[in-house]
Design a protein around this motif. Sequence first.
Motif, short mmCIF file in Angstrom:
data_model
loop_
_atom_site.label_atom_id
_atom_site.label_comp_id
_atom_site.label_asym_id
_atom_site.label_seq_id
_atom_site.Cartn_x
_atom_site.Cartn_y
_atom_site.Cartn_z
N LEU A 289 -1.28 -3.47 -0.32
CA LEU A 289 -1.12 -4.65 0.50
C LEU A 289 -0.29 -4.28 1.72
CD1 LEU A 289 -0.55 -7.38 -2.25
CD2 LEU A 289 -2.68 -6.61 -1.19
N SER A 290 0.08 -5.26 2.52
CA SER A 290 0.65 -4.94 3.82
C SER A 290 2.16 -4.80 3.83
CB SER A 290 0.26 -6.02 4.84
OG SER A 290 0.76 -7.29 4.45
N ASP A 291 2.88 -5.35 2.83
CA ASP A 291 4.32 -5.49 2.99
C ASP A 291 5.11 -4.21 2.76
OD1 ASP A 291 4.17 -5.20 0.26
OD2 ASP A 291 5.03 -7.16 -0.23
N GLY A 292 4.50 -3.21 2.14
CA GLY A 292 5.19 -1.94 1.95
C GLY A 292 6.07 -1.90 0.72
N SER A 293 6.11 -2.96 -0.07
CA SER A 293 6.99 -2.98 -1.22
C SER A 293 6.42 -2.21 -2.40
CB SER A 293 7.26 -4.42 -1.67
OG SER A 293 6.08 -5.00 -2.21
N TRP A 294 5.10 -2.04 -2.45
CA TRP A 294 4.40 -1.43 -3.58
C TRP A 294 4.57 -2.24 -4.86
CZ3 TRP A 294 2.01 3.73 -3.90
CH2 TRP A 294 1.93 4.39 -2.65
N GLU A 295 5.00 -3.48 -4.75
CA GLU A 295 5.09 -4.33 -5.95
C GLU A 295 3.70 -4.64 -6.49
OE1 GLU A 295 7.40 -7.76 -5.11
OE2 GLU A 295 9.28 -6.64 -4.86
N THR A 296 2.69 -4.56 -5.62
CA THR A 296 1.30 -4.77 -6.03
C THR A 296 0.45 -3.64 -5.48
OG1 THR A 296 1.52 -7.18 -6.09
CG2 THR A 296 -0.71 -6.29 -5.87
N VAL A 297 -0.39 -3.07 -6.33
CA VAL A 297 -1.39 -2.08 -5.92
C VAL A 297 -2.76 -2.57 -6.38
CG1 VAL A 297 -2.26 0.27 -6.31
CG2 VAL A 297 0.19 -0.11 -5.91
N ILE A 298 -3.73 -2.53 -5.48
CA ILE A 298 -5.09 -2.95 -5.77
C ILE A 298 -5.85 -1.78 -6.40
CG2 ILE A 298 -7.25 -3.82 -4.79
CD1 ILE A 298 -4.97 -5.79 -4.56
N VAL A 299 -6.64 -2.06 -7.43
CA VAL A 299 -7.52 -1.05 -8.02
C VAL A 299 -8.95 -1.58 -8.02
CG1 VAL A 299 -7.01 -1.83 -10.39
CG2 VAL A 299 -7.98 0.45 -9.99
N ILE A 300 -9.87 -0.74 -7.58
CA ILE A 300 -11.29 -1.09 -7.52
C ILE A 300 -12.07 -0.04 -8.30
CG2 ILE A 300 -13.30 -1.19 -5.95
CD1 ILE A 300 -11.48 -2.49 -3.88
N TRP A 301 -13.09 -0.49 -9.03
CA TRP A 301 -13.98 0.45 -9.73
C TRP A 301 -15.39 -0.11 -9.75
CZ3 TRP A 301 -10.42 -2.70 -12.09
CH2 TRP A 301 -10.86 -3.54 -13.13
N ILE A 302 -16.34 0.74 -10.09
CA ILE A 302 -17.76 0.39 -10.08
C ILE A 302 -18.35 0.64 -11.46
CG2 ILE A 302 -20.02 1.11 -9.17
CD1 ILE A 302 -18.65 1.47 -6.45
N VAL A 303 -19.24 -0.25 -11.87
CA VAL A 303 -19.92 -0.13 -13.15
C VAL A 303 -21.41 -0.33 -12.93
CG1 VAL A 303 -20.26 -1.19 -15.44
CG2 VAL A 303 -17.94 -0.88 -14.52
#
Length: 540
Positions: free
Chosen positions: A145-159
């Motif tokens: 995300l944009s804030d730089g805190s790394w409190e949230t990380v997005i994960v994407i995968w394909i099936v």
Amino acid sequence: ATMMEGKVYPRVVIVVLCLFLFCCNRHASFLPWVQGAASSAPPPSARGVTRLRFLFDLVDANHDDHMDLKEIQTFLHAIEPEDPPTSLESLANMMNYVYSSTSSSSSSSLSPVTSVSWEAFRMKHPNLDLMTPEGFPEQIHLSLLSDGSWETVIVIWIVFQQGNSSSPSFVQYAPRSDSSSTNSVSSSSMMMTQYAVNRTYDVGLGGWHGTIYQASMTGLRQCTNYTYQVGRSNALSSSQSFMVPCSGSSSSYKFAVMGDMGTVIPAGWLVTKFMEEDNEKEKFTAIIHLGDIAYAGVNADGEVSAIWDIWGSQVSSLSSSMPYMTAVGNHESYYNFTAFNNRFHMPGQESGGQDNFWFSFNVGFVHWVMISTEHNYAPGSPQYTWLVSDLTKAASARASQPFVVVCGHRPILSSNMMEEDTHTPGSTLFETFDALFVKFNVDLVLTGHVHAYERSFYDNATTIVNNTYTNAQAPVYVLQGTGGADLGEHAWIEPAPWWSASRSLEYGYALMTVTQKSIHYDFRSELLRRTYDDFWIVKS
């Protein structure tokens, strides 16, 4: 073969043979699409054999389990019909190297090579000669995300082909302990679960029939290594891990930077391997990809989405272990950027920008700004208005992020003669952005598009000592289109303009190391396996 300093590039020459990985179906019924003709027949399934095998079969038109010179020449010319066919002599030289370097024969004398077998070819790409079980996750990648805190990380995968299962998909994650299994997420009481949303798309030659899942890993802590798995309860990925970096005045951050990669067009896989090897020695914080990602287009009008799958598999060992942040390039523009916008999640919404096109985010001491050279960037446009606003905010946050780095695809300043009038002083891009970047004291501008490396600095009043830019009042411009796409034969303006400091036609990537007071930018040549050019940006 690519020539540098009078020598043939030894590894890349082998992969020009493999340009046929542009297409992702296993028999020649796909060729009419490549040639631009319409076809109403559905594409053959990619799931019966490995992707590498059915791509080999596509080129092997007579199905004798060998790719001969004429088959390769025909296929390459169908992909790029506007260019003259590659000569059979050049193809023979390339194939001879491939055969010699992959043959398991102990014979000291080898006949001249006029074809390459499937066995010889698969030895070059063992990581692509694999098949993900149906319903299991693949092509996992992370983003911020944009804030730089790394409190949230997005994960994407394909099936692919998961059937009619109604069981939910999720990410399961926990802080990693020394006793954690390498095959499953730790059973610690710290384990967390977040459920995924999904989407798909169906555009391109033959369409696409996968499902894209996205979830957010929240509540993350600094200085912590996390292990995670994605999927469904009966179809989980293997255990993956990533590190949330520490913050503080003594911290440092490492970014791998390149653009214009592709798969084997001709050397994206080589640069990927190079980065994998270096990441084992000095862990990257994140990867910055400057556009032109998978090269999934097979002609001016058609893209094959399955080529995105090849690329996603190629980089997955990196993209699953660190954020993979992308700018948009011209080769992502097919079908109004549909594949690109679906396969990634960049913080456009969170930073007030637009989708995956223009956005910003913070990592440590750097405020990263991604712009799109593929959309309207003229003063008064939505993108330009957002950029001014974002740079204004960044100017007030220099105590936290002392460095501002702008990334885009097309170069703003370069002495390469490819599209020369678009990236030299007086060009629209340069006139639009250079004064703005000087006004807001942007430190570094990174671009690709031209398949070369160049460092430029358009300020002849600043004294540069030992490649060090101290308290510079203008940005350093870097062209880093070295990620694996064909280097071509584009010439440089001669003599080099006063603002051009270093330039080369080399494959590789840059390792950018950032501390509170400095950026060290190190362009590493894949051929030489060492630094080709490096420089410092220093705040005193």
